[in-house]
Design a protein around this motif. Structure first.
Motif, short mmCIF file in Angstrom:
data_model
loop_
_atom_site.label_atom_id
_atom_site.label_comp_id
_atom_site.label_asym_id
_atom_site.label_seq_id
_atom_site.Cartn_x
_atom_site.Cartn_y
_atom_site.Cartn_z
N ALA A 208 11.85 58.35 121.55
CA ALA A 208 12.50 58.24 120.24
C ALA A 208 13.80 59.04 120.23
CB ALA A 208 11.56 58.75 119.16
N ALA A 209 14.73 58.62 119.35
CA ALA A 209 16.05 59.24 119.28
C ALA A 209 15.96 60.76 119.07
CB ALA A 209 16.86 58.60 118.16
N ARG A 210 15.06 61.16 118.21
CA ARG A 210 14.90 62.59 117.92
C ARG A 210 14.47 63.37 119.16
NH1 ARG A 210 17.26 65.33 113.91
NH2 ARG A 210 17.47 63.99 112.09
N ASP A 211 13.59 62.77 119.94
CA ASP A 211 13.10 63.44 121.15
C ASP A 211 14.20 63.52 122.21
OD1 ASP A 211 10.59 63.81 120.01
OD2 ASP A 211 9.92 61.82 120.66
N VAL A 212 15.01 62.48 122.26
CA VAL A 212 16.15 62.49 123.20
C VAL A 212 17.14 63.58 122.78
CG1 VAL A 212 18.14 61.17 124.04
CG2 VAL A 212 15.89 60.08 123.84
N ALA A 213 17.42 63.65 121.48
CA ALA A 213 18.35 64.67 120.98
C ALA A 213 17.83 66.07 121.31
CB ALA A 213 18.56 64.51 119.48
N ARG A 214 16.54 66.26 121.16
CA ARG A 214 15.95 67.57 121.42
C ARG A 214 16.03 67.92 122.91
NH1 ARG A 214 11.08 66.58 119.31
NH2 ARG A 214 11.96 66.37 117.23
N ALA A 215 15.74 66.97 123.77
CA ALA A 215 15.69 67.26 125.21
C ALA A 215 17.07 67.28 125.87
CB ALA A 215 14.80 66.23 125.90
N LEU A 216 17.95 66.36 125.46
CA LEU A 216 19.25 66.25 126.14
C LEU A 216 20.39 66.86 125.32
CD1 LEU A 216 19.07 62.59 127.57
CD2 LEU A 216 18.14 64.71 128.54
N GLY A 217 20.16 67.06 124.01
CA GLY A 217 21.16 67.70 123.15
C GLY A 217 21.88 66.71 122.25
N ASN A 218 22.39 67.25 121.11
CA ASN A 218 23.20 66.42 120.20
C ASN A 218 24.26 67.29 119.53
OD1 ASN A 218 21.71 67.96 118.46
ND2 ASN A 218 20.98 66.25 117.20
N LYS A 219 24.72 68.31 120.28
CA LYS A 219 25.64 69.27 119.67
C LYS A 219 27.07 69.10 120.16
CE LYS A 219 22.17 72.52 118.31
NZ LYS A 219 21.02 72.10 119.14
N SER A 225 25.63 67.44 124.89
CA SER A 225 26.03 66.13 124.36
C SER A 225 26.37 65.12 125.46
CB SER A 225 27.26 66.28 123.43
OG SER A 225 28.31 66.99 124.09
N CYS A 226 26.93 65.56 126.56
CA CYS A 226 27.43 64.61 127.58
C CYS A 226 26.31 63.81 128.24
CB CYS A 226 28.23 65.36 128.64
SG CYS A 226 29.75 66.07 128.01
N VAL A 227 25.23 64.47 128.59
CA VAL A 227 24.13 63.75 129.24
C VAL A 227 23.53 62.75 128.24
CG1 VAL A 227 21.90 63.94 130.41
CG2 VAL A 227 23.68 65.67 130.81
N THR A 228 23.47 63.13 126.98
CA THR A 228 22.95 62.23 125.95
C THR A 228 23.81 60.96 125.86
OG1 THR A 228 22.37 64.24 124.76
CG2 THR A 228 22.17 62.16 123.55
N GLY A 229 25.13 61.15 125.89
CA GLY A 229 26.04 60.00 125.83
C GLY A 229 25.86 59.07 127.02
N VAL A 230 25.79 59.65 128.21
CA VAL A 230 25.62 58.83 129.41
C VAL A 230 24.25 58.14 129.40
CG1 VAL A 230 25.41 58.92 131.94
CG2 VAL A 230 27.24 60.20 130.79
N TYR A 231 23.22 58.89 129.03
CA TYR A 231 21.87 58.31 128.99
C TYR A 231 21.82 57.12 128.01
CZ TYR A 231 17.06 57.63 127.53
OH TYR A 231 15.86 57.06 127.20
N ALA A 232 22.41 57.27 126.83
CA ALA A 232 22.38 56.19 125.84
C ALA A 232 23.07 54.94 126.39
CB ALA A 232 23.05 56.63 124.53
N ALA A 233 24.22 55.13 127.06
CA ALA A 233 24.93 53.98 127.63
C ALA A 233 24.08 53.26 128.67
CB ALA A 233 26.24 54.45 128.27
N LEU A 234 23.35 54.03 129.48
CA LEU A 234 22.56 53.42 130.56
C LEU A 234 21.31 52.76 130.02
CD1 LEU A 234 23.01 56.16 133.30
CD2 LEU A 234 24.39 54.12 132.86
N ARG A 235 20.65 53.43 129.09
CA ARG A 235 19.44 52.84 128.50
C ARG A 235 19.75 51.53 127.78
NH1 ARG A 235 15.28 55.99 124.43
NH2 ARG A 235 14.69 54.21 123.14
#
Ligand code: R7I
Ligand code: MG
Ligand code: MG
Ligand code: MG
Length: 306
Positions: A208-219, A225-235
């Motif tokens: 879930a989005a919240r779990d991704v934000a918690r594990a990879l960051g949303n700040k 933030s960078c890994v979250t951005g790359v992960y979202a693009a790939l997923r």
């Protein structure tokens, strides 16, 4: 490598930024964006993420090389509070505008350099321009970030986004792309998050989005933030662009920037033709974005025609 992918990358970045901006920050920032988020012609405005990407792209196009002094001058000349720059970046750009050299100015704000994500959010442009010069790409990503983000983590974010963009242009599939991009990461903060993202992609998990934000960051920091951005693009690489943006918005935090980074990598992989047409129709300065992409494409070192 095709012009359509270059345009997909820059337009994807701008669309992610503009569509994510209403979700960024707290209640105060959201209220402000409701007031200033639309142009007088009714177009969607983008923020500092796209402005700095355009400044960098237009400088590369004109100089046919990365000229840090020129990039710094353009960043400073373009600065306007209504684009929502980070607090340190705003102070830095005003100093450069007053005549201070960027190398001195950025250390005056943060002695170790900024670790914000502002160096990474524009790094897809480096990925586009140096896509066929892997030997120059990493150095260019480092230099372009260090103008405003000289902290090692600020730089590492830029290296990650520049390499992820070049790999997406080259047509790499998600897991292979992630693994190759991860080989350029060295800090614990990035390496740990890239390993989590790799595990999810490899297993076909869809947390879930919240779990991704918690594990990879949303700040606002690059490492959160960078890994979250790359992960979202790939997923979401083989799913609709707007599904990806809805997922990022549901994770909250620095939504414009995570969406800009994801939008750039997604657009480089899929091309402009796959971007949502109705939203594209409403983005401000679309012709300028298209033109910048075309010039990066035409002038890139290694292009037989350049
Ligand atoms: O990184 P930056 O350009 O901000 C980009 C963000 C994106 O979300 C944009 O959409 C825009 O909204 O802003 O701006 P900086 O001010 O360089 O860095 C962002 C923040 O990170 C700073 O305001 C600080 O809170 C923090 N920060 C630091 N704090 C202490 N010491 C960055 N570097 C340091 C540091 O060295
Ligand atoms: Mg922004
Ligand atoms: Mg902001
Ligand atoms: Mg942001």
């Amino acid at each position: 490598m095709s012009l359509e992918k270059y345009q997909g990358c820059l337009l994807g970045l701008a669309l992610g930024d503009a569509l994510g901006a209403p979700y960024e920050g707290g209640p105060l920032e959201r209220t402000l964006w409701r007031l200033i988020g639309t142009t007088s012609k009714g177009e969607m405005r983008w923020t500092d993420d796209t402005q700095m990407s355009l400044d960098l792209a237009e400088s590369l196009a004109e100089h046919r090389a990365l000229n840090a002094d020129d990039v710094a001058r353009r960043f400073a000349a373009s600065y306007h509070w209504s684009r929502g720059y980070g607090p340190g970046a705003a102070r830095l750009l005003k100093r450069i505008r007053r005549g201070m050299h960027w190398q001195q100015a950025n250390r005056a704000i943060y002695p170790e350099g900024s670790y914000g994500n502002g160096g990474a959010m524009r790094a897809p442009v480096i990925g586009l321009y140096f896509a066929q010069r892997p030997g120059m790409l990493l150095d260019a990503a480092r230099t372009s970030a260090s103008i405003t983000h000289a902290h090692p983590l600020g730089i590492e974010g830029a290296v990650l986004l520049a390499s992820a963009t070049a790999l997406a242009l080259a047509g790499e599939e998600p897991l292979a792309l992630l693994r190759q991009a991860a080989s350029h990461c060295s800090s614990e903060a990035f390496v740990t998050r890239m390993a989590i993202a790799e595990k999810w992609l490899a297993a076909g998990d869809a947390p879930a989005a919240r779990d991704v934000a918690r594990a990879l960051g949303n700040k606002i920091s690059a490492s959160e933030s960078c890994v979250t951005g790359v992960y979202a693009a790939l997923r979401f690489m083989h799913q609709p662009f707007l599904d990806m943006l809805r997922f990022i918005a549901a994770g909250s935090g620095d939504v414009d920037t995570i969406s800009a980074m994801a939008g750039a990598v997604w657009g480089a992989a899929n091309g402009a033709g796959k971007l949502p047409a109705a939203q594209l129709e409403k983005i401000e300065q679309r012709d300028r974005l298209m033109h910048a992409a075309a010039v990066l494409y035409g002038n890139r070192p290694g292009n037989a025609l350049s």
